[in-house]
Scaffold this motif. Structure first.
Motif, PDB file in Angstrom:
ATOM      1  N   ASN A 107      -3.079   2.180   3.401  1.00 36.73           N
ATOM      2  CA  ASN A 107      -3.359   3.080   2.290  1.00 36.73           C
ATOM      3  C   ASN A 107      -3.101   4.544   2.648  1.00 36.73           C
ATOM      4  O   ASN A 107      -3.445   5.453   1.881  1.00 36.73           O
ATOM      5  CB  ASN A 107      -4.792   2.899   1.777  1.00 36.73           C
ATOM      6  N   GLY A 137      -2.984  -1.239  -4.807  1.00 38.33           N
ATOM      7  CA  GLY A 137      -3.125  -0.916  -3.400  1.00 38.33           C
ATOM      8  C   GLY A 137      -3.092  -2.137  -2.498  1.00 38.33           C
ATOM      9  O   GLY A 137      -2.974  -3.276  -2.956  1.00 38.33           O
ATOM     10  N   GLY A 147       0.784  -1.218   0.000  1.00 34.32           N
ATOM     11  CA  GLY A 147       0.000   0.000   0.000  1.00 34.32           C
ATOM     12  C   GLY A 147       0.820   1.273   0.000  1.00 34.32           C
ATOM     13  O   GLY A 147       2.019   1.269   0.331  1.00 34.32           O
ATOM     14  N   GLN A 180      -8.739   0.300  -1.392  1.00 39.23           N
ATOM     15  CA  GLN A 180      -7.634  -0.641  -1.435  1.00 39.23           C
ATOM     16  C   GLN A 180      -7.716  -1.420  -2.734  1.00 39.23           C
ATOM     17  O   GLN A 180      -8.375  -0.980  -3.686  1.00 39.23           O
ATOM     18  CB  GLN A 180      -7.697  -1.575  -0.228  1.00 39.23           C
ATOM     19  N   GLY A 191      -6.774   4.813  -3.065  1.00 39.22           N
ATOM     20  CA  GLY A 191      -6.090   3.762  -2.328  1.00 39.22           C
ATOM     21  C   GLY A 191      -5.905   2.480  -3.108  1.00 39.22           C
ATOM     22  O   GLY A 191      -5.066   1.650  -2.761  1.00 39.22           O
TER      23      GLY A 191
END
Length: 496
Positions: free
Chosen positions: A331, A316, A53, A337, A344
């Motif tokens: 993140n 991510g 991340g 994510q 992210g």
């Protein structure tokens, strides 16, 4: 927009079935110059973490995980704040990286599996970074995870420009860190001891040793070293050594019980992990250790000053196998994510180090993406680059010549899972559309990244002109693919 006779670039790509990079080559840009002298071709090393991340590194704000070598690399080079992966999952992100095309034009736009081992292959005629650099006289090696063509296929790395490959051909099998075998070019390399509960050979360490041997073997010629690492993708397993021991007991833990109780890929799924947070932290520190070993090897061989080393991540952070991105703030300040097209999911760390060329402890806000690496590496090598790609070289940024740096009008992503998604970044603005397969005319979300980096405030209703522009970009940037389709024609621009 460049035309092909009476056809537009878009029509040309469409005729190819969506982004096959069978494009003509431009003239050579020539080697880089320093004053009146000419530089020798630099070695190029690109290290790619797997599901790391934006906030997982100390130099990007991480407080709980140690990454001293990568942090030192940033202190000795340039840290990019606005760099983006090619996609929000593995295969399309790597295809974008290899071809210089965004996911509206790339051939591979999703994780499409092939049984028993591998992924849908990129075509034989695809122009890739290693093909371009090999033509310019570079030795080319890849060590880690491939995912762009099953063993023996036209997409196999040894058929896509790499002189040497060692690692996992199949990204699904790379979910497991104690496999029964790895691939060296087109040959299986058995890993004795990795049977059942007995696990002796940790694949990332085995791959790392071959990576260092490649540097040794090619120290007297220019080389391109691609290190698509498998860490810290799940499953969350590390050797029982000092690294994991230093993290045990530091985090509140709930054991993760996966779909099986073994680590070998023939059993499938993610195994049981008693300390998933400690394991995750140890995995990130382990990739940092490997980065340090590569930098040490370059110094040992006196290649340091003529080698540019870049480090990034393919998308991510993930939450699989017991990983907890919220606990580590993986993140950073970003929303989303892996599998999201919010920041992210696609904004990733990127660090460049080149002693004497890239300014120490510098920071760049230049907006760049994976598809920029093809023209960047080609320019560094004085090589021929594909003529009609989506990337823009950021060599001027690397060398501190920011006034000469060309900029993107926009960045574009499309994602073919979870109902289909599209994303656009235009300067300060970020637009996202969800459930494209169900309704290609779904309303857009719009965020002002200058005032709302966390993408909390959807301002689409307040900026209809910007929304209209983003909708048109989504229409223009998407060329329908015969293999990875949204299932219906995407939004085609403003209708009269």
């Amino acid at each position: 927009m460049r035309s092909f006779g009476s056809s537009t670039r878009r029509d040309f790509l469409k005729a190819l079935g969506g982004g096959i990079a069978t494009l003509s080559l431009t003239g050579c840009v020539g080697p880089l110059k320093a004053g009146a002298g000419r530089l020798s071709k630099p070695n190029i090393v690109f290290i790619l973490a797997d599901d790391l991340g934006y906030g997982d590194l100390g130099c990007y704000g991480q407080k709980q995980i140690r990454t001293p070598n990568i942090d030192k690399m940033a202190a000795q080079g340039m840290r990019f704040t606005d760099h983006y992966a090619g996609s929000t999952v593995c295969a399309p992100s790597r295809c974008s990286l290899m071809t210089g095309l965004h996911t509206g034009h790339t051939y591979v736009r999703g994780n499409k599996e092939v049984q028993p081992e591998g992924q849908h292959p990129i075509p034989a005629e695809t122009i890739t970074i290693p093909k371009v650099l090999k033509k310019a006289g570079y030795a080319t090696g890849a060590f880690g995870k491939w995912g762009l063509g099953y063993p023996g296929s036209e997409g196999d790395p040894v058929n896509q420009g790499f002189d040497e490959f060692f690692g996992y051909n199949c990204q699904r099998m790379a979910h497991n860190y104690y496999p029964y075998y790895l691939w060296h070019n087109d040959k299986k390399v058995e890993l004795p001891g990795n049977e059942g509960k007995k696990t002796e050979q940790y694949a990332p360490d085995v791959i790392q040793q071959q990576c260092l041997k490649f540097i040794e073997a090619n120290k007297d010629r220019p080389f391109f070293l691609f290190v698509p690492h498998v860490i810290p993708h799940a499953e969350l397993l590390v050797p029982d050594d000092d690294i994991i021991e230093s993290y045990r007991g530091k985090f509140p833990e709930k054991p993760y019980k996966g779909t099986d109780d073994g680590p070998n890929y023939k059993k499938g799924g993610y195994g049981s992990v008693e300390t998933p947070r400690a394991n995750f932290a140890a995995m990130v520190t382990r990739i940092d250790m490997h980065v340090g070993q590569i930098l040490d090897k370059l110094r040992e061989l006196k290649l340091d000053k003529n080698t540019i080393v870049l480090f990034s991540s393919d998308n991510g952070p993930h939450s699989e196998g017991g990983a907890n991105p919220a606990h580590f703030d993986s993140n950073g300040p970003l929303r989303g994510q892996k599998r999201d097209l919010y920041e992210g999911g696609v904004r990733v760390p990127m660090i460049a180090r080149w002693p004497g060329k890239v300014k120490r402890a510098s920071q760049s806000h230049h907006i760049s993406a994976f598809w920029d690496l093809m023209p960047t590496f080609a320019e560094l090598a004085g090589a021929n680059a594909p003529e009609d790609i989506d990337g823009i070289s950021f060599v001027p940024t690397l060398l501190g010549k920011t006034r000469q740096q060309k900029k993107h009008e926009y960045l574009y992503w499309e994602f073919h899972e979870q109902g289909g998604k599209q994303g656009v970044r235009m300067g300060r603005w970020k637009a996202v559309r969800l459930q494209v397969k169900k309704n290609p005319d779904n309303p857009l979300e719009l965020y002002d990244l200058e005032t709302d980096l966390e993408e909390k405030d959807n301002v689409a209703a307040r900026h209809p002109d910007i929304v209209r522009r983003a909708r048109q970009i989504m229409a223009d940037a998407h060329v329908e693919s015969k293999v990875f389709s949204f299932g219906q024609t995407a939004y085609r621009g403003d209708r009269k």
